[in-house]
Scaffold this motif. Structure first.
Motif, mmCIF file in Angstrom:
data_model
loop_
_atom_site.group_PDB
_atom_site.id
_atom_site.type_symbol
_atom_site.label_atom_id
_atom_site.label_comp_id
_atom_site.label_asym_id
_atom_site.label_seq_id
_atom_site.Cartn_x
_atom_site.Cartn_y
_atom_site.Cartn_z
ATOM 1 N N ALA A 22 0.678 -1.136 0.158
ATOM 2 C CA ALA A 22 -0.003 -0.047 -0.081
ATOM 3 C C ALA A 22 1.010 1.252 0.040
ATOM 4 C CB ALA A 22 -0.968 -0.007 1.181
ATOM 5 N N ASN A 23 2.069 1.307 -0.899
ATOM 6 C CA ASN A 23 2.826 2.387 -0.846
ATOM 7 C C ASN A 23 3.343 2.842 0.556
ATOM 8 O OD1 ASN A 23 2.714 2.814 -3.779
ATOM 9 N ND2 ASN A 23 0.781 3.961 -3.238
ATOM 10 N N ASN A 24 3.601 1.678 1.260
ATOM 11 C CA ASN A 24 3.980 2.103 2.425
ATOM 12 C C ASN A 24 5.244 1.004 2.977
ATOM 13 O OD1 ASN A 24 4.626 2.791 5.124
ATOM 14 N ND2 ASN A 24 2.303 3.261 5.743
ATOM 15 N N ASP A 25 6.030 1.405 3.486
ATOM 16 C CA ASP A 25 7.095 0.101 3.950
ATOM 17 C C ASP A 25 7.066 0.054 5.483
ATOM 18 O OD1 ASP A 25 9.504 -1.392 3.307
ATOM 19 O OD2 ASP A 25 10.866 0.129 4.265
ATOM 20 N N HIS A 26 5.833 0.254 6.145
ATOM 21 C CA HIS A 26 5.658 -0.112 7.413
ATOM 22 C C HIS A 26 4.351 -0.738 7.614
ATOM 23 C CE1 HIS A 26 8.338 2.789 8.262
ATOM 24 N NE2 HIS A 26 8.670 2.422 9.553
ATOM 25 N N GLY A 27 4.102 -1.763 8.678
ATOM 26 C CA GLY A 27 2.803 -2.536 8.782
ATOM 27 C C GLY A 27 3.112 -3.398 9.875
ATOM 28 N N THR A 28 2.109 -4.444 10.094
ATOM 29 C CA THR A 28 2.140 -5.387 11.240
ATOM 30 C C THR A 28 2.380 -6.687 10.522
ATOM 31 O OG1 THR A 28 -0.337 -5.667 11.252
ATOM 32 C CG2 THR A 28 0.639 -3.979 12.492
ATOM 33 N N ASN A 39 1.239 -7.264 7.221
ATOM 34 C CA ASN A 39 -0.101 -6.756 6.732
ATOM 35 C C ASN A 39 -0.013 -5.215 6.883
ATOM 36 O OD1 ASN A 39 -1.066 -9.545 7.447
ATOM 37 N ND2 ASN A 39 -0.871 -9.111 9.507
ATOM 38 N N ALA A 40 -0.862 -4.586 5.836
ATOM 39 C CA ALA A 40 -1.208 -3.374 5.790
ATOM 40 C C ALA A 40 -2.223 -2.924 6.342
ATOM 41 C CB ALA A 40 -0.795 -3.018 4.314
ATOM 42 N N SER A 41 -2.219 -1.448 6.682
ATOM 43 C CA SER A 41 -3.337 -0.960 7.364
ATOM 44 C C SER A 41 -4.778 -1.249 6.687
ATOM 45 C CB SER A 41 -3.168 0.438 7.959
ATOM 46 O OG SER A 41 -2.741 1.259 6.748
ATOM 47 N N ASN A 42 -4.628 -1.263 5.270
ATOM 48 C CA ASN A 42 -5.879 -1.084 4.512
ATOM 49 C C ASN A 42 -6.154 -2.677 4.096
ATOM 50 O OD1 ASN A 42 -3.759 -2.034 2.529
ATOM 51 N ND2 ASN A 42 -4.280 -0.561 1.014
ATOM 52 N N GLY A 43 -5.555 -3.716 4.778
ATOM 53 C CA GLY A 43 -6.020 -4.905 4.734
ATOM 54 C C GLY A 43 -5.160 -5.966 3.766
ATOM 55 N N ARG A 44 -4.297 -5.384 2.900
ATOM 56 C CA ARG A 44 -3.559 -5.934 2.085
ATOM 57 C C ARG A 44 -2.583 -6.808 2.658
ATOM 58 N NH1 ARG A 44 -0.474 -3.628 -2.552
ATOM 59 N NH2 ARG A 44 -0.628 -5.730 -3.113
ATOM 60 N N ARG A 45 -1.959 -7.738 2.168
ATOM 61 C CA ARG A 45 -1.133 -8.690 3.057
ATOM 62 C C ARG A 45 -0.222 -9.434 2.058
ATOM 63 N NH1 ARG A 45 -1.715 -14.108 4.922
ATOM 64 N NH2 ARG A 45 -3.152 -15.127 3.456
ATOM 65 N N SER A 81 3.633 -6.981 17.135
ATOM 66 C CA SER A 81 2.416 -6.686 16.869
ATOM 67 C C SER A 81 2.285 -5.081 16.682
ATOM 68 C CB SER A 81 1.630 -6.991 18.147
ATOM 69 O OG SER A 81 2.304 -6.311 19.267
ATOM 70 N N TYR A 82 3.292 -4.326 16.506
ATOM 71 C CA TYR A 82 3.045 -2.896 16.308
ATOM 72 C C TYR A 82 3.514 -2.504 14.976
ATOM 73 C CZ TYR A 82 7.964 -3.008 17.712
ATOM 74 O OH TYR A 82 9.463 -3.226 17.473
ATOM 75 N N ASP A 83 3.242 -1.378 14.519
ATOM 76 C CA ASP A 83 3.367 -0.824 13.107
ATOM 77 C C ASP A 83 4.951 -0.440 13.080
ATOM 78 O OD1 ASP A 83 2.400 0.114 10.699
ATOM 79 O OD2 ASP A 83 3.206 2.011 11.196
ATOM 80 N N HIS A 84 5.580 -1.101 11.798
ATOM 81 C CA HIS A 84 6.951 -1.108 12.094
ATOM 82 C C HIS A 84 7.498 -1.283 10.589
ATOM 83 C CE1 HIS A 84 6.458 -4.996 12.693
ATOM 84 N NE2 HIS A 84 7.521 -5.325 12.233
ATOM 85 N N ASP A 85 8.767 -1.211 10.095
ATOM 86 C CA ASP A 85 9.362 -1.524 8.993
ATOM 87 C C ASP A 85 9.592 -2.699 8.956
ATOM 88 O OD1 ASP A 85 10.561 -1.789 6.311
ATOM 89 O OD2 ASP A 85 12.543 -0.670 6.902
ATOM 90 N N ASN A 86 8.473 -3.649 8.396
ATOM 91 C CA ASN A 86 8.349 -5.063 8.536
ATOM 92 C C ASN A 86 9.102 -5.854 7.365
ATOM 93 O OD1 ASN A 86 6.216 -4.435 6.922
ATOM 94 N ND2 ASN A 86 4.845 -5.612 7.904
ATOM 95 N N VAL A 87 9.714 -7.391 7.802
ATOM 96 C CA VAL A 87 10.451 -8.102 7.080
ATOM 97 C C VAL A 87 9.956 -9.330 7.591
ATOM 98 C CG1 VAL A 87 12.539 -8.953 6.182
ATOM 99 C CG2 VAL A 87 12.553 -6.620 6.678
ATOM 100 N N MET A 88 9.863 -10.396 6.530
ATOM 101 C CA MET A 88 9.176 -11.738 6.986
ATOM 102 C C MET A 88 10.341 -12.836 6.309
ATOM 103 S SD MET A 88 5.933 -12.359 5.138
ATOM 104 C CE MET A 88 5.787 -12.372 3.204
ATOM 105 N N GLY A 89 10.315 -13.876 7.006
ATOM 106 C CA GLY A 89 11.163 -14.839 6.567
ATOM 107 C C GLY A 89 10.765 -16.450 6.998
ATOM 108 N N ILE A 90 11.151 -17.463 6.012
ATOM 109 C CA ILE A 90 10.819 -18.821 6.505
ATOM 110 C C ILE A 90 12.311 -19.502 6.309
ATOM 111 C CG2 ILE A 90 8.707 -19.005 6.166
ATOM 112 C CD1 ILE A 90 8.978 -20.338 3.771
#
Length: 111
Positions: A22-28, A39-45, A81-90
């Motif tokens: 959502a044009n944002n580098d931050h989320g949960t 996850n983005a605040s607009n529901g995208r993931r 659980s808070y809004d941050h510059d998020n990265v994920m991995g497995i």
């Protein structure tokens, strides 16, 4: 992964992505039984789902996720659980048999 040697090899494989939604580098984030998502605040993931079994997963900030991979560590099944510059991995830890092949599968999904 292919092992071309005469001895079994213990290996780790990482799949990691910097999340930008959502044009944002931050989320949960969310952690599920076999997946992790940003996850983005607009529901995208976006999500990684383990299709091979036994993958470990984590969602956090950039420096922490890369530090785990650089140290040959394992993701710890947590997310922030808070809004941050998020990265994920497995990641998977496997033994590839001598002269053998293993296949690791995951799905990358965008909603």
């Amino acid at each position: 992964m292919r092992n071309t040697t005469a001895a079994a090899k213990d290996v780790k494989n990482y799949r990691t992505v910097d999340c930008y939604l959502a044009n944002n580098d931050h989320g949960t984030a969310s952690i599920y039984a076999n997946s992790v998502s940003c996850n983005a605040s607009n529901g995208r993931r976006i999500a990684f789902t383990d299709l091979s079994g036994d993958a470990l997963r984590q969602e956090t900030n950039c420096s922490q996720i890369w530090a785990v991979a650089k140290s040959d560590g394992d993701y710890d099944g947590t997310s922030l659980s808070y809004d941050h510059d998020n990265v994920m991995g497995i990641n998977w830890s496997r033994t590839v048999p001598a002269s053998g092949v293993i296949t690791l599968r995951s799905r990358f999904q965008s909603d």
